[in-house]
Design a protein around this motif. Structure first.
Motif, PDB file in Angstrom:
ATOM      1  N   CYS A 326     -16.247   9.405  -5.777  1.00 51.74           N
ATOM      2  CA  CYS A 326     -15.005   9.511  -6.538  1.00 51.74           C
ATOM      3  C   CYS A 326     -13.888  10.124  -5.689  1.00 51.74           C
ATOM      4  N   VAL A 327     -14.256  11.098  -4.843  1.00 51.06           N
ATOM      5  CA  VAL A 327     -13.261  11.683  -3.940  1.00 51.06           C
ATOM      6  C   VAL A 327     -12.720  10.607  -3.001  1.00 51.06           C
ATOM      7  N   LEU A 328     -13.611   9.761  -2.494  1.00 48.36           N
ATOM      8  CA  LEU A 328     -13.181   8.651  -1.642  1.00 48.36           C
ATOM      9  C   LEU A 328     -12.229   7.733  -2.404  1.00 48.36           C
ATOM     10  N   ALA A 329     -12.525   7.465  -3.675  1.00 43.90           N
ATOM     11  CA  ALA A 329     -11.659   6.614  -4.492  1.00 43.90           C
ATOM     12  C   ALA A 329     -10.285   7.250  -4.693  1.00 43.90           C
ATOM     13  N   VAL A 330     -10.249   8.574  -4.857  1.00 46.46           N
ATOM     14  CA  VAL A 330      -8.973   9.287  -5.000  1.00 46.46           C
ATOM     15  C   VAL A 330      -8.148   9.144  -3.727  1.00 46.46           C
ATOM     16  N   VAL A 331      -8.798   9.314  -2.571  1.00 48.62           N
ATOM     17  CA  VAL A 331      -8.095   9.136  -1.293  1.00 48.62           C
ATOM     18  C   VAL A 331      -7.569   7.709  -1.178  1.00 48.62           C
ATOM     19  N   ALA A 332      -8.365   6.747  -1.651  1.00 45.68           N
ATOM     20  CA  ALA A 332      -7.952   5.339  -1.580  1.00 45.68           C
ATOM     21  C   ALA A 332      -6.694   5.083  -2.397  1.00 45.68           C
ATOM     22  N   ILE A 333      -6.630   5.602  -3.623  1.00 43.23           N
ATOM     23  CA  ILE A 333      -5.438   5.360  -4.446  1.00 43.23           C
ATOM     24  C   ILE A 333      -4.220   6.074  -3.857  1.00 43.23           C
ATOM     25  N   ILE A 334      -4.433   7.208  -3.191  1.00 43.86           N
ATOM     26  CA  ILE A 334      -3.307   7.907  -2.551  1.00 43.86           C
ATOM     27  C   ILE A 334      -2.729   7.082  -1.404  1.00 43.86           C
ATOM     28  N   THR A 335      -3.599   6.365  -0.650  1.00 44.08           N
ATOM     29  CA  THR A 335      -3.095   5.532   0.451  1.00 44.08           C
ATOM     30  C   THR A 335      -2.186   4.420  -0.067  1.00 44.08           C
ATOM     31  N   ALA A 336      -2.328   4.073  -1.342  1.00 44.90           N
ATOM     32  CA  ALA A 336      -1.427   3.085  -1.948  1.00 44.90           C
ATOM     33  C   ALA A 336      -0.252   3.775  -2.635  1.00 44.90           C
ATOM     34  N   ALA A 337      -0.507   4.922  -3.270  1.00 44.06           N
ATOM     35  CA  ALA A 337       0.510   5.585  -4.092  1.00 44.06           C
ATOM     36  C   ALA A 337       1.628   6.231  -3.273  1.00 44.06           C
ATOM     37  N   TYR A 338       1.350   6.600  -2.012  1.00 42.03           N
ATOM     38  CA  TYR A 338       2.401   7.253  -1.226  1.00 42.03           C
ATOM     39  C   TYR A 338       3.375   6.233  -0.629  1.00 42.03           C
ATOM     40  N   LEU A 339       3.081   4.961  -0.802  1.00 44.08           N
ATOM     41  CA  LEU A 339       3.930   3.892  -0.272  1.00 44.08           C
ATOM     42  C   LEU A 339       4.945   3.414  -1.315  1.00 44.08           C
ATOM     43  N   THR A 340       6.038   2.857  -0.835  1.00 44.44           N
ATOM     44  CA  THR A 340       6.955   2.191  -1.759  1.00 44.44           C
ATOM     45  C   THR A 340       6.328   0.871  -2.181  1.00 44.44           C
ATOM     46  N   LYS A 341       6.817   0.293  -3.252  1.00 42.25           N
ATOM     47  CA  LYS A 341       6.262  -0.954  -3.766  1.00 42.25           C
ATOM     48  C   LYS A 341       6.353  -2.065  -2.728  1.00 42.25           C
ATOM     49  N   ASP A 342       7.476  -2.137  -2.017  1.00 43.47           N
ATOM     50  CA  ASP A 342       7.663  -3.194  -1.002  1.00 43.47           C
ATOM     51  C   ASP A 342       6.711  -3.014   0.170  1.00 43.47           C
ATOM     52  N   LYS A 343       6.552  -1.763   0.645  1.00 39.97           N
ATOM     53  CA  LYS A 343       5.659  -1.496   1.769  1.00 39.97           C
ATOM     54  C   LYS A 343       4.216  -1.791   1.405  1.00 39.97           C
ATOM     55  N   LEU A 348      -0.645  -5.264   1.841  1.00 39.89           N
ATOM     56  CA  LEU A 348      -1.623  -6.078   1.114  1.00 39.89           C
ATOM     57  C   LEU A 348      -1.594  -7.523   1.606  1.00 39.89           C
ATOM     58  N   LYS A 349      -0.417  -8.031   1.828  1.00 38.46           N
ATOM     59  CA  LYS A 349      -0.272  -9.407   2.304  1.00 38.46           C
ATOM     60  C   LYS A 349      -0.826  -9.563   3.713  1.00 38.46           C
ATOM     61  N   ALA A 350      -0.687  -8.513   4.528  1.00 40.05           N
ATOM     62  CA  ALA A 350      -1.129  -8.589   5.934  1.00 40.05           C
ATOM     63  C   ALA A 350      -2.639  -8.493   6.092  1.00 40.05           C
ATOM     64  N   GLY A 351      -3.309  -7.767   5.195  1.00 37.87           N
ATOM     65  CA  GLY A 351      -4.760  -7.608   5.401  1.00 37.87           C
ATOM     66  C   GLY A 351      -5.529  -7.106   4.197  1.00 37.87           C
ATOM     67  N   GLY A 352      -4.917  -7.137   3.011  1.00 41.47           N
ATOM     68  CA  GLY A 352      -5.629  -6.745   1.801  1.00 41.47           C
ATOM     69  C   GLY A 352      -5.793  -5.248   1.645  1.00 41.47           C
ATOM     70  N   PRO A 353      -6.570  -4.809   0.637  1.00 42.28           N
ATOM     71  CA  PRO A 353      -6.745  -3.382   0.353  1.00 42.28           C
ATOM     72  C   PRO A 353      -7.313  -2.575   1.518  1.00 42.28           C
ATOM     73  N   VAL A 354      -8.236  -3.161   2.284  1.00 42.92           N
ATOM     74  CA  VAL A 354      -8.808  -2.424   3.419  1.00 42.92           C
ATOM     75  C   VAL A 354      -7.721  -2.106   4.440  1.00 42.92           C
ATOM     76  N   ASN A 355      -6.770  -3.020   4.610  1.00 43.30           N
ATOM     77  CA  ASN A 355      -5.662  -2.783   5.536  1.00 43.30           C
ATOM     78  C   ASN A 355      -4.775  -1.643   5.033  1.00 43.30           C
ATOM     79  N   VAL A 356      -4.525  -1.601   3.714  1.00 43.55           N
ATOM     80  CA  VAL A 356      -3.742  -0.512   3.119  1.00 43.55           C
ATOM     81  C   VAL A 356      -4.445   0.822   3.360  1.00 43.55           C
ATOM     82  N   PHE A 357      -5.737   0.846   3.107  1.00 41.37           N
ATOM     83  CA  PHE A 357      -6.525   2.071   3.271  1.00 41.37           C
ATOM     84  C   PHE A 357      -6.559   2.517   4.734  1.00 41.37           C
TER      85      PHE A 357
END
Length: 539
Positions: A326-343, A348-357
């Motif tokens: 669950c801690v890993l999942a929290v870190v994962a959502i933060i890697t998305a949440a600290y970004l602007t919607k456009d970024k 995501l377009k360049a490499g999917g969720p793993v690329n975001v993480f």
């Protein structure tokens, strides 16, 4: 909002839950440290092999983590970060943690057998057969999905491919050193972890470039061998060493967040309907392993229960392992949440969720001196290592379930289908065939089937607890909620595949729906009965 408070707050909450709720569950179920486990009473040197708690936690954690707690929360971020965070915390403590802990403990009390065997002992042979078919079909989807994830990662990051091959060789050497040459675990761990990072360095120097189809073929050979060899040779040592990658990644990310303290930019809540997708039930299916996962129940009752050295270890391995995820999942959502919607959209377009993480952790670790490129490559490598761990564990689990399905205790001579080599070959070939169909097509079905499997696992353990006179009240809300969620998701998925004219992807959800409804009906009938059945296995 400062994202640092999200990770610190969640860690504090998870720690309190482990000390309080986890201890209460152990007391309610009657965990007994003095009772011998199947690893000792049925030890065979192949599947039943006692492992020290840190080693087994490493195997269990690396097996259940995979890519799920990374991919799921980031994909679910379309609904906003608040719903995702709430489900990770609430779901992890009261749903996923309960399922993982109870599945592992129930299996230990049933000679290390799978959830299907627990169902047979408490609901009858028909229930076991139905569950075995359901679980095996779900594991085929796991094999197919994770084969695609690993193959795609190896193609896009060839450095991860060569490092992973070196990991396998290192694990075999580590296994022989610790289990056959008597090297102390502490000494072996220090040397093993040092060599593990040496493999990463060598992987970056000598990348292994092969096509995706070639990797799929090689992975099929690998998972066959990993499924039939004794656990001490490859499964235990590789997963144990790989777990240090995950621990290092999580610790590095948290240290980076402490230094960086990025502000949450993503919307807290975007609505109940986003791009034609409904928050209910899709949020609870998409987050998947970050809060609860049926695959975890199969790992706990498949490989981990056969290796647990002491019943007391079930709490840290089952409940604790889920909370760490669950801690890993929290870190994962933060890697998305600290970004602007456009970024976020660009990554995501360049490499999917793993690329975001990978990008996010690379940025976080750069705050305390780790070069961004090196950090991102390390994370990509770690994710591929966990996906590979989940892949070979899933194959072994599918082999167990296939064998159990055709076993007949009344006959002295068993069917050839109970042979571990035959059952593994069938599983690998069918999983590989589905893998060719592509990750994008398979993942939606896997998510729904996986969560429905979680509902069935909760129901199965609840029936056992009732039959043995134990408290099962902690299962009532989780099993009912998950059953409603996943049935709704599978119906929507079937409807979408009918419209898209995908016959294979229509048949799978319908078959899973039918099997699940029959099993759930029988289980709820027993739970509603005033006269519990007498279990066939000593409580």
């Amino acid at each position: 909002m400062n994202s640092l408070w999200l990770v610190i707050g969640s860690i504090v909450i998870f720690s309190i839950a482990y000390v309080t709720y986890g201890a209460w569950l152990a007391k309610q179920w009657g965990v007994d440290p003095a009772r011998k486990t199947p690893a000792h009473t049925k030890g065979d040197g192949v599947d039943y092999v006692p492992a020290k708690a840190p080693v087994l936690l490493g195997h269990h954690f690396a097996s259940i983590a995979g890519a799920g707690p990374i991919v799921g929360p980031i994909q679910a971020a379309i609904f906003g970060w608040v719903p995702v965070m709430l489900w990770i915390v609430i779901g992890g403590i009261f749903f996923g943690g309960v399922q993982d802990f109870s599945s592992l403990f129930a299996s230990v009390r049933h000679d290390g057998k799978s959830i299907g065997e627990i169902i047979e002992a408490n609901m009858g042979r028909r229930g076991k057969k139905l569950f075995a078919v359901f679980a095996w079909l779900t594991l085929l989807l796991v094999v197919a999905a994770f084969t695609n994830i690993v193959a795609n990662t190896f193609v896009s990051v060839p450095e991860a491919a060569s490092a992973s091959v070196l990991f396998i060789i290192l694990a075999i050497v580590f296994g022989f050193a610790v289990y056959r040459r008597g090297v102390p675990l502490g000494v072996g761990s220090i040397i093993g972890v040092a060599l593990l990072f040496a493999c990463i360095i060598l992987g970056n120097i000598y990348p292994l470039v092969l096509s995706k189809n070639t990797w799929i073929a090689l992975l099929m050979v690998y998972i066959f061998l990993a499924s039939v060899t004794p656990v001490w040779i490859l499964l235990q040592p590789r997963d144990y060493l790989n777990s240090f990658l995950l621990y290092a990644m999580i610790i590095g990310a948290i240290i980076g967040l402490v230094v960086y303290r990025p502000t949450v930019e993503l919307a807290a809540f975007t609505g109940f309907t986003v791009n034609g997708q409904y928050l209910f039930p899709l949020l609870f299916v998409t987050v998947a392993c970050g809060a609860i996962s049926g695959f975890h129940a199969l790992v706990g009752s498949g490989t981990s229960a056969k290796q647990i050295d002491n019943e007391a270890d079930a709490r840290i391995i089952g409940y604790g392992g889920m909370l760490i995820e669950c801690v890993l999942a929290v870190v994962a959502i933060i890697t998305a949440a600290y970004l602007t919607k456009d970024k976020l959209g660009e990554l995501l377009k360049a490499g999917g969720p793993v690329n975001v993480f990978s990008d996010g952790i690379g940025v976080f670790m750069a705050q305390f001196g780790i070069p961004y490129t090196a950090g991102k490559s390390f994370v990509a490598l770690a994710v591929s290592a966990f996906a590979l761990t989940s892949l070979d564990t899933a194959t072994r689990l599918a082999r167990f379930i296939f064998q159990e399905f055709f076993e007949n205790p009344a006959k002295e001579t068993q069917s050839i289908l109970t042979n571990r080599y035959v059952s593994t070959i069938i599983t690998v070939l069918l999983g590989g065939w589905l893998a060719v169909g592509g990750y994008a097509k398979i993942w939606p079905i896997f998510g729904s089937a996986n969560q429905l499997l979680a509902a069935l696992a909760l129901i199965a353990v609840a029936v056992w607890l009732k039959n043995t006179g134990r408290n099962y009240s902690m299962f009532t809300i989780p099993m009912t909620f998950m059953f409603i969620v996943t049935m709704s998701a599978l119906i929507l998925l079937t409807k979408a595949n009918i419209a898209a004219k995908n016959p294979v992807l229509v048949v799978f959800p319908i078959l899973l729906l039918i099997l699940a409804v029959i099993l759930a009906f029988e289980a709820f009938r027993i739970l509603g009965s005033k006269n519990p059945a007498k279990p066939k296995v000593k409580a």
